[in-house]
Design a protein around this motif. Structure first.
Motif, PDB file in Angstrom:
ATOM      1  N   ALA A  38      54.870  17.234-110.838  1.00 34.49           N
ATOM      2  CA  ALA A  38      54.442  18.283-109.912  1.00 34.49           C
ATOM      3  C   ALA A  38      55.533  18.473-108.880  1.00 34.49           C
ATOM      4  CB  ALA A  38      53.137  17.900-109.225  1.00 34.49           C
ATOM      5  N   THR A  39      55.772  19.712-108.510  1.00 32.13           N
ATOM      6  CA  THR A  39      56.653  19.996-107.385  1.00 32.13           C
ATOM      7  C   THR A  39      55.775  20.579-106.290  1.00 32.13           C
ATOM      8  OG1 THR A  39      57.203  22.151-108.352  1.00 32.13           O
ATOM      9  CG2 THR A  39      58.750  20.337-108.742  1.00 32.13           C
ATOM     10  N   VAL A  40      55.931  20.044-105.098  1.00 31.14           N
ATOM     11  CA  VAL A  40      55.060  20.454-103.998  1.00 31.14           C
ATOM     12  C   VAL A  40      55.911  20.727-102.766  1.00 31.14           C
ATOM     13  CG1 VAL A  40      54.522  18.045-103.433  1.00 31.14           C
ATOM     14  CG2 VAL A  40      53.002  19.836-102.647  1.00 31.14           C
ATOM     15  N   LEU A  41      55.681  21.885-102.157  1.00 29.77           N
ATOM     16  CA  LEU A  41      56.399  22.269-100.945  1.00 29.77           C
ATOM     17  C   LEU A  41      56.227  21.174 -99.902  1.00 29.77           C
ATOM     18  CD1 LEU A  41      58.049  24.730 -99.945  1.00 29.77           C
ATOM     19  CD2 LEU A  41      55.923  25.645 -99.023  1.00 29.77           C
ATOM     20  N   GLU A  42      57.301  20.796 -99.242  1.00 26.51           N
ATOM     21  CA  GLU A  42      57.260  19.651 -98.332  1.00 26.51           C
ATOM     22  C   GLU A  42      56.194  19.779 -97.232  1.00 26.51           C
ATOM     23  OE1 GLU A  42      60.992  19.159 -96.270  1.00 26.51           O
ATOM     24  OE2 GLU A  42      61.069  21.283 -95.757  1.00 26.51           O
ATOM     25  N   ARG A  66      48.116  18.675 -97.911  1.00 30.59           N
ATOM     26  CA  ARG A  66      46.865  18.548 -98.677  1.00 30.59           C
ATOM     27  C   ARG A  66      47.154  18.253-100.151  1.00 30.59           C
ATOM     28  NH1 ARG A  66      42.418  21.934 -95.747  1.00 30.59           N
ATOM     29  NH2 ARG A  66      41.177  21.282 -97.522  1.00 30.59           N
ATOM     30  N   SER A  67      48.102  18.983-100.709  1.00 23.49           N
ATOM     31  CA  SER A  67      48.429  18.780-102.117  1.00 23.49           C
ATOM     32  C   SER A  67      49.128  17.434-102.333  1.00 23.49           C
ATOM     33  CB  SER A  67      49.306  19.925-102.629  1.00 23.49           C
ATOM     34  OG  SER A  67      49.370  19.897-104.029  1.00 23.49           O
ATOM     35  N   ILE A  68      49.941  17.032-101.397  1.00 24.86           N
ATOM     36  CA  ILE A  68      50.589  15.713-101.483  1.00 24.86           C
ATOM     37  C   ILE A  68      49.522  14.622-101.542  1.00 24.86           C
ATOM     38  CG2 ILE A  68      51.941  14.040-100.146  1.00 24.86           C
ATOM     39  CD1 ILE A  68      53.714  16.488 -99.297  1.00 24.86           C
ATOM     40  N   ARG A  69      48.497  14.728-100.697  1.00 27.11           N
ATOM     41  CA  ARG A  69      47.422  13.722-100.707  1.00 27.11           C
ATOM     42  C   ARG A  69      46.666  13.739-102.038  1.00 27.11           C
ATOM     43  NH1 ARG A  69      46.910  15.498 -95.368  1.00 27.11           N
ATOM     44  NH2 ARG A  69      45.085  16.757 -95.850  1.00 27.11           N
ATOM     45  N   VAL A  70      46.432  14.926-102.592  1.00 27.13           N
ATOM     46  CA  VAL A  70      45.748  15.020-103.890  1.00 27.13           C
ATOM     47  C   VAL A  70      46.567  14.299-104.952  1.00 27.13           C
ATOM     48  CG1 VAL A  70      45.120  16.608-105.762  1.00 27.13           C
ATOM     49  CG2 VAL A  70      44.452  17.128-103.410  1.00 27.13           C
ATOM     50  N   LEU A  71      47.847  14.600-105.024  1.00 25.10           N
ATOM     51  CA  LEU A  71      48.691  13.975-106.040  1.00 25.10           C
ATOM     52  C   LEU A  71      48.720  12.460-105.884  1.00 25.10           C
ATOM     53  CD1 LEU A  71      51.611  16.556-106.025  1.00 25.10           C
ATOM     54  CD2 LEU A  71      49.917  16.221-107.846  1.00 25.10           C
ATOM     55  N   GLU A  72      48.826  11.991-104.662  1.00 21.15           N
ATOM     56  CA  GLU A  72      48.872  10.544-104.444  1.00 21.15           C
ATOM     57  C   GLU A  72      47.539   9.878-104.793  1.00 21.15           C
ATOM     58  OE1 GLU A  72      50.495  10.261-100.467  1.00 21.15           O
ATOM     59  OE2 GLU A  72      52.540  10.561-101.226  1.00 21.15           O
ATOM     60  N   ARG A  73      46.417  10.546-104.518  1.00 25.30           N
ATOM     61  CA  ARG A  73      45.109  10.006-104.925  1.00 25.30           C
ATOM     62  C   ARG A  73      44.972   9.952-106.448  1.00 25.30           C
ATOM     63  NH1 ARG A  73      42.955  12.863-100.291  1.00 25.30           N
ATOM     64  NH2 ARG A  73      42.546  14.664-101.570  1.00 25.30           N
ATOM     65  N   CYS A  74      45.698  10.825-107.130  1.00 22.61           N
ATOM     66  CA  CYS A  74      45.647  10.878-108.593  1.00 22.61           C
ATOM     67  C   CYS A  74      46.758  10.046-109.232  1.00 22.61           C
ATOM     68  CB  CYS A  74      45.711  12.326-109.063  1.00 22.61           C
ATOM     69  SG  CYS A  74      44.236  13.272-108.633  1.00 22.61           S
ATOM     70  N   ALA A  75      47.311   9.102-108.495  1.00 22.58           N
ATOM     71  CA  ALA A  75      48.299   8.130-108.988  1.00 22.58           C
ATOM     72  C   ALA A  75      49.657   8.725-109.342  1.00 22.58           C
ATOM     73  CB  ALA A  75      47.724   7.322-110.154  1.00 22.58           C
ATOM     74  N   PHE A  76      49.985   9.883-108.782  1.00 18.49           N
ATOM     75  CA  PHE A  76      51.337  10.411-108.937  1.00 18.49           C
ATOM     76  C   PHE A  76      52.247   9.662-107.964  1.00 18.49           C
ATOM     77  CE2 PHE A  76      49.199  13.721-111.112  1.00 18.49           C
ATOM     78  CZ  PHE A  76      50.128  14.477-111.803  1.00 18.49           C
ATOM     79  N   GLY A 130      62.989  27.005-100.337  1.00 17.67           N
ATOM     80  CA  GLY A 130      62.076  25.965 -99.877  1.00 17.67           C
ATOM     81  C   GLY A 130      62.450  24.595-100.425  1.00 17.67           C
ATOM     82  N   ASN A 131      62.158  23.574 -99.649  1.00 19.95           N
ATOM     83  CA  ASN A 131      62.363  22.189-100.060  1.00 19.95           C
ATOM     84  C   ASN A 131      61.060  21.654-100.631  1.00 19.95           C
ATOM     85  OD1 ASN A 131      64.983  22.312 -98.983  1.00 19.95           O
ATOM     86  ND2 ASN A 131      64.242  21.702 -96.966  1.00 19.95           N
ATOM     87  N   PHE A 132      61.165  20.947-101.748  1.00 16.63           N
ATOM     88  CA  PHE A 132      59.996  20.446-102.461  1.00 16.63           C
ATOM     89  C   PHE A 132      60.126  18.954-102.730  1.00 16.63           C
ATOM     90  CE2 PHE A 132      59.728  24.882-103.112  1.00 16.63           C
ATOM     91  CZ  PHE A 132      58.439  25.206-103.498  1.00 16.63           C
ATOM     92  N   TRP A 133      58.986  18.297-102.770  1.00 16.63           N
ATOM     93  CA  TRP A 133      58.920  16.924-103.252  1.00 16.63           C
ATOM     94  C   TRP A 133      58.622  16.967-104.737  1.00 16.63           C
ATOM     95  CZ3 TRP A 133      60.772  13.155-100.508  1.00 16.63           C
ATOM     96  CH2 TRP A 133      60.717  13.214 -99.111  1.00 16.63           C
ATOM     97  N   LEU A 134      59.218  16.041-105.471  1.00 17.57           N
ATOM     98  CA  LEU A 134      58.946  15.893-106.897  1.00 17.57           C
ATOM     99  C   LEU A 134      58.068  14.654-107.077  1.00 17.57           C
ATOM    100  CD1 LEU A 134      59.446  16.541-109.923  1.00 17.57           C
ATOM    101  CD2 LEU A 134      61.465  15.042-109.766  1.00 17.57           C
ATOM    102  N   TYR A 135      56.918  14.854-107.719  1.00 13.21           N
ATOM    103  CA  TYR A 135      55.983  13.777-108.025  1.00 13.21           C
ATOM    104  C   TYR A 135      55.837  13.704-109.530  1.00 13.21           C
ATOM    105  CZ  TYR A 135      54.310  13.018-103.273  1.00 13.21           C
ATOM    106  OH  TYR A 135      54.208  12.672-101.954  1.00 13.21           O
ATOM    107  N   ALA A 136      55.500  12.540-110.056  1.00 13.75           N
ATOM    108  CA  ALA A 136      55.250  12.407-111.486  1.00 13.75           C
ATOM    109  C   ALA A 136      54.253  11.304-111.752  1.00 13.75           C
ATOM    110  CB  ALA A 136      56.536  12.137-112.249  1.00 13.75           C
TER     111      ALA A 136
END
Length: 179
Positions: free
Chosen positions: A132-136, A140-150, A167-173
């Motif tokens: 997932a790429t999420v705008l820095e 809210r979306s960062i918390r969702v991804l982290e709760r889902c073990a990304f 825009g700057n984005f965080w990369l989660y996987a």
């Protein structure tokens, strides 16, 4: 894709089904809300801007994006979408993307649908990696991804234009557990 092939969502408020062209008006209605797109790269000016999304999802190519409708269990109203972009059957990877109407914010819907679709992607589609790429600024979306073990893997500077501005984005996987 038959209903049996879809991810099972156990959230009491919503369920998942195929996204249909008839959903365009409801999808656009909440994507036109500045609060919804503030922390995303969406840039829709009219319903017509959503039409290429439907065409891409209807393509027969296994690398085509896949998008599902998030609908209320009672009444069937579209309140979101979720799916995979950047599908790579060759590498068994995909990028997850989702959006929700404010009417369901703060009720655990995002976490529930992300978990359901990720589990389904690993189990049913045989994916090995979902990113997932999420705008820095999208906390809210960062918390969702982290709760889902990304896991956060990197910082992508000027990765994607956000309504004309880089825009700057965080990369989660999240990686499939191999037996």
């Amino acid at each position: 894709m038959t209903p049996e092939d879809l991810p099972a969502c156990d959230h009491p408020l919503v369920t998942l089904r195929r996204l249909q062209r008839d959903d365009a008006r409801a999808w656009y209605a909440y994507l036109a809300d500045p609060a919804v797109i503030e922390h995303t790269s969406w840039n829709v000016q009219s319903i017509d801007d959503l039409l290429p999304n439907f065409a891409a999802c209807e393509a027969d190519d296994p690398a085509s994006p896949m998008r599902l409708a998030v609908v209320l269990r009672e009444g069937g109203q579209l309140v979101g979408s979720i799916g995979f972009n950047a599908m790579s059957p060759q590498h068994r990877t995909a990028e997850i993307a989702y959006d929700l109407s404010p009417v369901v914010w703060g009720q655990g819907v995002a976490t529930s649908i992300v978990q359901a679709v990720v589990d389904w992607g690993f189990r049913r589609l045989g994916l090995l990696r979902i990113q997932a790429t999420v705008l820095e600024s999208n906390q809210r979306s960062i918390r969702v991804l982290e709760r889902c073990a990304f896991e956060r893997e990197g910082y992508l500077r000027r990765y994607r234009l956000v309504r004309g501005t880089p825009g700057n984005f965080w990369l989660y996987a999240r990686i499939a557990e191999l037996a």
